[in-house]
Design a protein around this motif. Structure first.
Motif, PDB file in Angstrom:
ATOM      1  N   GLU A 122       0.834  -1.208   0.000  1.00 41.64           N
ATOM      2  CA  GLU A 122       0.000   0.000   0.000  1.00 41.64           C
ATOM      3  C   GLU A 122       0.865   1.253   0.000  1.00 41.64           C
ATOM      4  N   ARG A 123       2.081   1.160   0.534  1.00 43.64           N
ATOM      5  CA  ARG A 123       2.980   2.309   0.529  1.00 43.64           C
ATOM      6  C   ARG A 123       3.394   2.660  -0.894  1.00 43.64           C
ATOM      7  N   PHE A 124       3.646   1.635  -1.699  1.00 44.43           N
ATOM      8  CA  PHE A 124       4.016   1.868  -3.093  1.00 44.43           C
ATOM      9  C   PHE A 124       2.842   2.459  -3.865  1.00 44.43           C
ATOM     10  N   ILE A 125       1.648   1.916  -3.639  1.00 42.17           N
ATOM     11  CA  ILE A 125       0.457   2.404  -4.337  1.00 42.17           C
ATOM     12  C   ILE A 125       0.175   3.853  -3.935  1.00 42.17           C
ATOM     13  N   ALA A 126       0.263   4.139  -2.636  1.00 37.11           N
ATOM     14  CA  ALA A 126      -0.003   5.502  -2.165  1.00 37.11           C
ATOM     15  C   ALA A 126       1.007   6.486  -2.739  1.00 37.11           C
ATOM     16  N   ALA A 127       2.268   6.046  -2.874  1.00 38.06           N
ATOM     17  CA  ALA A 127       3.307   6.930  -3.409  1.00 38.06           C
ATOM     18  C   ALA A 127       3.026   7.311  -4.851  1.00 38.06           C
ATOM     19  N   LEU A 128       2.323   6.441  -5.593  1.00 43.79           N
ATOM     20  CA  LEU A 128       2.018   6.719  -6.991  1.00 43.79           C
ATOM     21  C   LEU A 128       0.658   7.385  -7.170  1.00 43.79           C
ATOM     22  N   VAL A 129      -0.302   7.029  -6.320  1.00 46.61           N
ATOM     23  CA  VAL A 129      -1.648   7.589  -6.452  1.00 46.61           C
ATOM     24  C   VAL A 129      -1.627   9.094  -6.232  1.00 46.61           C
ATOM     25  N   ARG A 130      -0.872   9.540  -5.247  1.00 47.57           N
ATOM     26  CA  ARG A 130      -0.825  10.967  -4.906  1.00 47.57           C
ATOM     27  C   ARG A 130      -0.385  11.826  -6.091  1.00 47.57           C
TER      28      ARG A 130
ATOM     29  N   LEU B 115       6.263  16.537  -9.528  1.00 45.89           N
ATOM     30  CA  LEU B 115       5.629  15.356  -8.949  1.00 45.89           C
ATOM     31  C   LEU B 115       6.650  14.274  -8.653  1.00 45.89           C
ATOM     32  N   CYS B 116       7.717  14.212  -9.445  1.00 41.02           N
ATOM     33  CA  CYS B 116       8.829  13.313  -9.091  1.00 41.02           C
ATOM     34  C   CYS B 116       9.439  13.762  -7.763  1.00 41.02           C
ATOM     35  N   GLY B 117       9.585  15.088  -7.611  1.00 42.67           N
ATOM     36  CA  GLY B 117      10.070  15.612  -6.344  1.00 42.67           C
ATOM     37  C   GLY B 117       9.118  15.302  -5.203  1.00 42.67           C
ATOM     38  N   MET B 118       7.821  15.337  -5.469  1.00 39.40           N
ATOM     39  CA  MET B 118       6.835  14.987  -4.444  1.00 39.40           C
ATOM     40  C   MET B 118       7.047  13.567  -3.946  1.00 39.40           C
ATOM     41  N   ILE B 119       7.300  12.647  -4.873  1.00 42.87           N
ATOM     42  CA  ILE B 119       7.546  11.251  -4.491  1.00 42.87           C
ATOM     43  C   ILE B 119       8.770  11.152  -3.595  1.00 42.87           C
ATOM     44  N   LEU B 120       9.843  11.848  -3.982  1.00 41.07           N
ATOM     45  CA  LEU B 120      11.064  11.816  -3.179  1.00 41.07           C
ATOM     46  C   LEU B 120      10.831  12.435  -1.802  1.00 41.07           C
ATOM     47  N   LEU B 121      10.071  13.526  -1.764  1.00 41.41           N
ATOM     48  CA  LEU B 121       9.810  14.217  -0.507  1.00 41.41           C
ATOM     49  C   LEU B 121       9.000  13.347   0.441  1.00 41.41           C
ATOM     50  N   PHE B 122       7.907  12.784  -0.041  1.00 39.39           N
ATOM     51  CA  PHE B 122       7.056  12.000   0.838  1.00 39.39           C
ATOM     52  C   PHE B 122       7.732  10.697   1.247  1.00 39.39           C
ATOM     53  N   ASN B 123       8.557  10.128   0.366  1.00 39.20           N
ATOM     54  CA  ASN B 123       9.263   8.917   0.762  1.00 39.20           C
ATOM     55  C   ASN B 123      10.329   9.231   1.812  1.00 39.20           C
ATOM     56  N   GLY B 124      10.963  10.409   1.689  1.00 40.82           N
ATOM     57  CA  GLY B 124      11.904  10.822   2.724  1.00 40.82           C
ATOM     58  C   GLY B 124      11.230  10.973   4.070  1.00 40.82           C
TER      59      GLY B 124
ATOM     60  N   PHE C 140       4.051  20.012   3.542  1.00 30.53           N
ATOM     61  CA  PHE C 140       3.158  20.785   2.688  1.00 30.53           C
ATOM     62  C   PHE C 140       3.709  22.165   2.347  1.00 30.53           C
ATOM     63  N   PRO C 141       4.228  22.937   3.318  1.00 29.00           N
ATOM     64  CA  PRO C 141       4.830  24.218   2.929  1.00 29.00           C
ATOM     65  C   PRO C 141       6.010  24.046   1.983  1.00 29.00           C
ATOM     66  N   MET C 142       6.825  23.031   2.219  1.00 28.52           N
ATOM     67  CA  MET C 142       7.985  22.806   1.362  1.00 28.52           C
ATOM     68  C   MET C 142       7.556  22.493  -0.069  1.00 28.52           C
TER      69      MET C 142
ATOM     70  N   SER D 221       8.672  25.503  -6.980  1.00 29.46           N
ATOM     71  CA  SER D 221       8.329  25.570  -8.409  1.00 29.46           C
ATOM     72  C   SER D 221       7.746  24.264  -8.917  1.00 29.46           C
ATOM     73  N   ALA D 222       7.291  23.411  -7.994  1.00 30.58           N
ATOM     74  CA  ALA D 222       6.774  22.101  -8.407  1.00 30.58           C
ATOM     75  C   ALA D 222       5.492  22.222  -9.226  1.00 30.58           C
ATOM     76  N   LEU D 223       4.605  23.137  -8.840  1.00 30.19           N
ATOM     77  CA  LEU D 223       3.293  23.237  -9.478  1.00 30.19           C
ATOM     78  C   LEU D 223       3.135  24.472 -10.350  1.00 30.19           C
ATOM     79  N   TYR D 224       4.014  25.465 -10.171  1.00 31.70           N
ATOM     80  CA  TYR D 224       3.910  26.688 -10.970  1.00 31.70           C
ATOM     81  C   TYR D 224       5.289  27.334 -11.023  1.00 31.70           C
ATOM     82  N   PRO D 225       5.612  27.965 -12.131  1.00 28.18           N
ATOM     83  CA  PRO D 225       6.935  28.600 -12.260  1.00 28.18           C
ATOM     84  C   PRO D 225       7.082  29.772 -11.293  1.00 28.18           C
ATOM     85  N   LEU D 226       8.312  30.080 -10.950  1.00 28.24           N
ATOM     86  CA  LEU D 226       8.571  31.125  -9.969  1.00 28.24           C
ATOM     87  C   LEU D 226       8.137  32.507 -10.454  1.00 28.24           C
TER      88      LEU D 226
END
Length: 263
Positions: free
Chosen positions: A24-32, A70-79, A183-185, A190-195
């Motif tokens: 479920e951890r793998f699935i959650a990491a991809l679903v998000r 979103l790749c960064g999101m995966i790395l962040l949440f897995n960290g 969440f603040p991080m 620039s993950a969702l919108y350019p600076l």
């Protein structure tokens, strides 16, 4: 040297087995990130116009823009998930057994960090494969050149997880980490919108985003996906990694943790 390699293999294997047994951890990491890619991007596409900015040579879709973030999101949440597992190991006592081994503490923590990073990178590649299946592709060479960027970013965010785990004493406190760190991080980057979009609305928020190490990790991944090297992002990411790692080693110092070699 054999003892060092044995401990490295054992710790990395343990992290891998833990990940395999928690499907479920793998699935959650991809679903998000997939929800952001396939659902939110459809609504934001019309609201967020994009100009031609490096490393892009032409106009791109919003879905293409957010893939590195979103790749960064995966790395962040897995960290952060790794941080949670360390807190759990401390409560169960296995962390004490690990840190009281005769090997240097920095090496043991490095092994934990390496295991977490490997899992993060594999999850990021799985996400890129799914995105490609939905028609959101990158240059073919980008899937190779992005590997070092994913590793560097994964190590930085894993080091952040190590640092947080040295201060979080109970699992119940992890919810606060989600609200005040993750969440603040993520959103102030620039993950969702350019600076430049952020600069149009608030100079203060733009400055915060520009100093956010997660922004530089995302930009490092973004440029690497297009076989380009972002020197400033790389230097800032490496510098922050060193800072996080040094602080984590201090946090796990026996004088603070009360864990000595004699147990």
């Amino acid at each position: 040297m054999s003892a060092y390699l044995t401990s490295l293999r054992a710790i990395v294997t343990r992290e891998a087995l833990r990940f395999i047994h928690q499907r479920e951890r793998f699935i959650a990491a991809l679903v998000r990130p997939l929800i952001w890619l396939l659902v939110f991007a459809a609504g934001f596409r019309a609201a967020l116009g994009l100009s031609i900015i490096p490393p892009y040579q032409t106009y791109i879709t919003y879905e293409t823009y957010i893939v590195p973030g979103l790749c960064g999101m995966i790395l962040l949440f897995n960290g952060m998930q790794s941080s949670l597992s360390l807190v759990y190991d401390r409560e169960m006592g296995s962390m004490k057994l690990l840190l009281t081994s005769p090997l240097p503490r920095w090496w043991l923590l490095f092994c934990k960090l390496l295991g977490s990073t490997i899992i993060s990178v594999l999850q990021a590649y799985a996400f890129l494969a799914i995105a490609a299946a939905f028609g959101i592709t990158m240059p073919a060479i980008g899937y190779v050149t992005v590997l070092p960027a994913l590793v560097v970013a994964g190590v930085m965010l894993g080091a952040l997880g190590l640092l947080l785990s040295s201060f979080i004493k109970q699992l119940e406190n992890f919810a606060g980490v989600m609200n005040f760190v993750i969440f603040p991080m993520f959103f102030l980057s620039s993950a969702l919108y350019p600076l430049w979009k952020m600069a149009e609305s608030s100079k203060l928020l733009y400055t915060i985003c520009a100093l956010n190490p997660f922004t530089h990790a995302v930009e490092l991944i973004r440029f690497a996906l297009y076989a380009s090297f972002n020197g400033p992002a790389f230097l800032w990411t490496v510098l922050v990694t060193i800072m996080f790692t040094a602080a984590a080693l201090w946090g796990y110092n026996p004088a603070r943790t009360g864990i000595s070699r004699r147990g």
